[in-house]
Write a protein that holds these residues in place. Sequence first.
Motif, PDB file in Angstrom:
ATOM      1  N   TYR A  80       0.846  -1.199   0.000  1.00 19.72           N
ATOM      2  CA  TYR A  80       0.000   0.000   0.000  1.00 19.72           C
ATOM      3  C   TYR A  80       0.884   1.253   0.000  1.00 19.72           C
ATOM      4  CZ  TYR A  80      -4.318  -2.573   1.051  1.00 19.72           C
ATOM      5  OH  TYR A  80      -5.414  -3.391   1.011  1.00 19.72           O
ATOM      6  N   ASP A  81       0.477   2.246  -0.809  1.00 18.94           N
ATOM      7  CA  ASP A  81       1.290   3.450  -0.967  1.00 18.94           C
ATOM      8  C   ASP A  81       0.624   4.713  -0.450  1.00 18.94           C
ATOM      9  OD1 ASP A  81      -0.693   3.830  -2.835  1.00 18.94           O
ATOM     10  OD2 ASP A  81       0.647   3.846  -4.584  1.00 18.94           O
ATOM     11  N   GLY A  82      -0.516   4.598   0.230  1.00 19.88           N
ATOM     12  CA  GLY A  82      -1.171   5.774   0.802  1.00 19.88           C
ATOM     13  C   GLY A  82      -2.024   6.554  -0.165  1.00 19.88           C
ATOM     14  N   GLU A  83      -2.202   6.072  -1.392  1.00 17.74           N
ATOM     15  CA  GLU A  83      -3.075   6.731  -2.356  1.00 17.74           C
ATOM     16  C   GLU A  83      -4.490   6.186  -2.202  1.00 17.74           C
ATOM     17  OE1 GLU A  83      -2.330   9.156  -4.325  1.00 17.74           O
ATOM     18  OE2 GLU A  83      -0.135   9.144  -4.286  1.00 17.74           O
ATOM     19  N   ILE A  84      -5.486   7.064  -2.306  1.00 20.38           N
ATOM     20  CA  ILE A  84      -6.881   6.637  -2.203  1.00 20.38           C
ATOM     21  C   ILE A  84      -7.697   7.287  -3.323  1.00 20.38           C
ATOM     22  CG2 ILE A  84      -6.759   6.284   0.285  1.00 20.38           C
ATOM     23  CD1 ILE A  84      -8.251   8.924   0.651  1.00 20.38           C
ATOM     24  N   ALA A  85      -8.920   6.774  -3.506  1.00 20.69           N
ATOM     25  CA  ALA A  85      -9.832   7.367  -4.478  1.00 20.69           C
ATOM     26  C   ALA A  85     -10.250   8.760  -4.001  1.00 20.69           C
ATOM     27  CB  ALA A  85     -11.053   6.480  -4.640  1.00 20.69           C
ATOM     28  N   PRO A  86     -10.403   9.718  -4.916  1.00 20.97           N
ATOM     29  CA  PRO A  86     -10.879  11.046  -4.519  1.00 20.97           C
ATOM     30  C   PRO A  86     -12.282  10.965  -3.930  1.00 20.97           C
ATOM     31  CG  PRO A  86      -9.974  11.069  -6.750  1.00 20.97           C
ATOM     32  CD  PRO A  86     -10.098   9.624  -6.350  1.00 20.97           C
ATOM     33  N   ALA A 145       0.063   6.466   6.479  1.00 18.76           N
ATOM     34  CA  ALA A 145      -1.343   6.072   6.469  1.00 18.76           C
ATOM     35  C   ALA A 145      -1.502   4.873   7.401  1.00 18.76           C
ATOM     36  CB  ALA A 145      -1.800   5.721   5.046  1.00 18.76           C
ATOM     37  N   ALA A 146      -2.756   4.471   7.626  1.00 13.36           N
ATOM     38  CA  ALA A 146      -3.041   3.273   8.413  1.00 13.36           C
ATOM     39  C   ALA A 146      -4.285   2.614   7.844  1.00 13.36           C
ATOM     40  CB  ALA A 146      -3.243   3.613   9.886  1.00 13.36           C
ATOM     41  N   ASN A 147      -4.189   1.311   7.617  1.00 11.93           N
ATOM     42  CA  ASN A 147      -5.293   0.547   7.045  1.00 11.93           C
ATOM     43  C   ASN A 147      -5.757  -0.507   8.052  1.00 11.93           C
ATOM     44  OD1 ASN A 147      -6.937  -0.274   4.625  1.00 11.93           O
ATOM     45  ND2 ASN A 147      -5.833  -2.189   4.952  1.00 11.93           N
ATOM     46  N   PHE A 148      -7.086  -0.622   8.239  1.00  7.69           N
ATOM     47  CA  PHE A 148      -7.666  -1.587   9.161  1.00  7.69           C
ATOM     48  C   PHE A 148      -8.620  -2.490   8.376  1.00  7.69           C
ATOM     49  CE2 PHE A 148      -6.641   2.269  11.440  1.00  7.69           C
ATOM     50  CZ  PHE A 148      -5.936   1.808  12.542  1.00  7.69           C
ATOM     51  N   ARG A 188      -2.455  -2.329   9.155  1.00  5.95           N
ATOM     52  CA  ARG A 188      -1.346  -2.119   8.223  1.00  5.95           C
ATOM     53  C   ARG A 188      -0.910  -0.647   8.280  1.00  5.95           C
ATOM     54  NH1 ARG A 188      -0.079  -4.164   2.454  1.00  5.95           N
ATOM     55  NH2 ARG A 188      -1.712  -5.715   2.854  1.00  5.95           N
ATOM     56  N   PRO A 189       0.089  -0.311   9.091  1.00  3.66           N
ATOM     57  CA  PRO A 189       0.684   1.017   8.978  1.00  3.66           C
ATOM     58  C   PRO A 189       1.378   1.154   7.618  1.00  3.66           C
ATOM     59  CG  PRO A 189       1.281  -0.049  11.049  1.00  3.66           C
ATOM     60  CD  PRO A 189       0.686  -1.099  10.169  1.00  3.66           C
ATOM     61  N   ILE A 190       1.416   2.373   7.105  1.00  3.38           N
ATOM     62  CA  ILE A 190       2.032   2.653   5.805  1.00  3.38           C
ATOM     63  C   ILE A 190       2.926   3.873   5.967  1.00  3.38           C
ATOM     64  CG2 ILE A 190       1.600   3.274   3.399  1.00  3.38           C
ATOM     65  CD1 ILE A 190      -1.334   2.108   3.995  1.00  3.38           C
ATOM     66  N   ILE A 191       4.196   3.713   5.666  1.00  2.00           N
ATOM     67  CA  ILE A 191       5.121   4.852   5.679  1.00  2.00           C
ATOM     68  C   ILE A 191       5.939   4.817   4.398  1.00  2.00           C
ATOM     69  CG2 ILE A 191       5.271   5.112   8.185  1.00  2.00           C
ATOM     70  CD1 ILE A 191       7.833   3.460   8.122  1.00  2.00           C
ATOM     71  N   GLY A 192       6.329   5.992   3.929  1.00  2.00           N
ATOM     72  CA  GLY A 192       7.101   5.994   2.696  1.00  2.00           C
ATOM     73  C   GLY A 192       7.714   7.341   2.389  1.00  2.00           C
ATOM     74  N   TRP A 218      12.421   8.054  -7.252  1.00  2.00           N
ATOM     75  CA  TRP A 218      12.403   6.850  -6.423  1.00  2.00           C
ATOM     76  C   TRP A 218      11.307   6.911  -5.369  1.00  2.00           C
ATOM     77  CZ3 TRP A 218      15.359   2.634  -7.443  1.00  2.00           C
ATOM     78  CH2 TRP A 218      16.449   2.812  -8.311  1.00  2.00           C
ATOM     79  N   ASP A 219      10.684   5.752  -5.108  1.00  2.00           N
ATOM     80  CA  ASP A 219       9.735   5.591  -4.011  1.00  2.00           C
ATOM     81  C   ASP A 219      10.236   4.494  -3.080  1.00  2.00           C
ATOM     82  OD1 ASP A 219       7.963   7.440  -5.142  1.00  2.00           O
ATOM     83  OD2 ASP A 219       6.885   5.883  -6.253  1.00  2.00           O
ATOM     84  N   LEU A 220      10.223   4.766  -1.772  1.00  2.00           N
ATOM     85  CA  LEU A 220      10.563   3.780  -0.751  1.00  2.00           C
ATOM     86  C   LEU A 220       9.355   3.641   0.171  1.00  2.00           C
ATOM     87  CD1 LEU A 220      14.128   5.099   0.221  1.00  2.00           C
ATOM     88  CD2 LEU A 220      13.536   3.440  -1.562  1.00  2.00           C
ATOM     89  N   ILE A 221       8.785   2.423   0.253  1.00  2.00           N
ATOM     90  CA  ILE A 221       7.538   2.227   0.980  1.00  2.00           C
ATOM     91  C   ILE A 221       7.662   0.992   1.866  1.00  2.00           C
ATOM     92  CG2 ILE A 221       5.036   1.966   0.797  1.00  2.00           C
ATOM     93  CD1 ILE A 221       5.285   2.992  -2.102  1.00  2.00           C
ATOM     94  N   TYR A 222       7.131   1.098   3.088  1.00  2.00           N
ATOM     95  CA  TYR A 222       7.168  -0.036   4.011  1.00  2.00           C
ATOM     96  C   TYR A 222       5.809  -0.164   4.683  1.00  2.00           C
ATOM     97  CZ  TYR A 222       9.031  -3.310   7.467  1.00  2.00           C
ATOM     98  OH  TYR A 222       9.279  -4.425   8.237  1.00  2.00           O
ATOM     99  N   ASN A 223       5.298  -1.391   4.738  1.00  2.00           N
ATOM    100  CA  ASN A 223       4.047  -1.722   5.427  1.00  2.00           C
ATOM    101  C   ASN A 223       4.341  -2.736   6.531  1.00  2.00           C
ATOM    102  OD1 ASN A 223       1.877  -1.925   2.434  1.00  2.00           O
ATOM    103  ND2 ASN A 223       3.001  -0.211   3.293  1.00  2.00           N
ATOM    104  N   PRO A 224       4.555  -2.321   7.783  1.00  2.00           N
ATOM    105  CA  PRO A 224       4.813  -3.258   8.885  1.00  2.00           C
ATOM    106  C   PRO A 224       3.509  -3.863   9.409  1.00  2.00           C
ATOM    107  CG  PRO A 224       4.976  -1.009   9.667  1.00  2.00           C
ATOM    108  CD  PRO A 224       4.705  -0.915   8.195  1.00  2.00           C
ATOM    109  N   ILE A 225       3.009  -4.876   8.736  1.00  2.00           N
ATOM    110  CA  ILE A 225       1.668  -5.410   8.942  1.00  2.00           C
ATOM    111  C   ILE A 225       1.609  -6.326  10.164  1.00  2.00           C
ATOM    112  CG2 ILE A 225      -0.178  -6.763   7.880  1.00  2.00           C
ATOM    113  CD1 ILE A 225       1.201  -6.060   5.146  1.00  2.00           C
ATOM    114  N   LEU A 226       0.526  -6.197  10.934  1.00  2.00           N
ATOM    115  CA  LEU A 226       0.217  -7.101  12.030  1.00  2.00           C
ATOM    116  C   LEU A 226      -1.131  -7.750  11.772  1.00  2.00           C
ATOM    117  CD1 LEU A 226       1.306  -4.892  15.063  1.00  2.00           C
ATOM    118  CD2 LEU A 226       2.533  -6.879  14.152  1.00  2.00           C
TER     119      LEU A 226
END
Length: 264
Positions: free
Chosen positions: A30-36, A124-127, A146-150, A156-164
């Motif tokens: 996940y990259d933190g982009e959402i639908a308008p 961002a944060a996804n539940f 799912r926390p989202i940081i990037g 360049w894009d660097l993205i990490y999702n440290p999922i629990l």
Amino acid sequence: MNIRTVILVVTCLVSVPALAVAQTDEIQVYDGEIAPPGIFNLMIHNNFTLRGRTTPDYTGAIVANHSYQVTAEWAYGVTPWMEQGLYLPVSSPYSTNYGSTLNGFKIRELFVRPNAHDHTFFYAANFEFSVNRSYWEPRTITSEIRPIIGLHLHAWDLIYNPILDTDYTGGLGNLQYNPAGRVAYNFNDRWALAAEEYDSFGPLRSFQPLRDQFHEVWATTNYSGNKFFGLNVETGIGYGLTAGSDKITVKWMLSRNLNVHPWH
């Protein structure tokens, strides 16, 4: 979403089984982009395991080898900082031991820093809340945070999702750590090439031995369509690094905003 809500959600999360489940409905960072706001989006996830695990991960599970997963992900932009999602159907058109199955459904809420693409640092944060069939997950009710940081660093894009992940048993120490990461190079505003990694270490209180962990590396391509036709395509091939991983998996994802027209 205030800090007390976040703390409550995290506190309520309690663990998933120690071993990885049979398959997954999506293979995506996940990259933190959402639908308008006001826009419906549909993404079709397709995952096919060319060479995978040939025994069930638990009694009655779908066998990963040669299985094909298709999931429809419906999303709606509620505000500039929130997207509501529904995964329905979650299905396996083919598996070696069950044939064609419907595997359940999933609801999600995604909270983001608005206009993530315009910021160097985004978050961002996804539940997610899932209802599963017994051959898809060993427990009927499971969830994910799912926390989202990037970072957007020019091309360049660097993205990490440290999922629990959790199945609501065993306490916080039994939360399963299943992170995902992505490094992408954007050739322009349409095309990108990326390396991704998907992992499953086991419960936080005691990671599984390396041979039982799930580690896959992926090469992916992304195409973003124009705002009128709007078809976005992601393809990828993954290779498993451990005995607990699938050796070769492919994915392709198609997405489009459904209620955007050229005259808007």
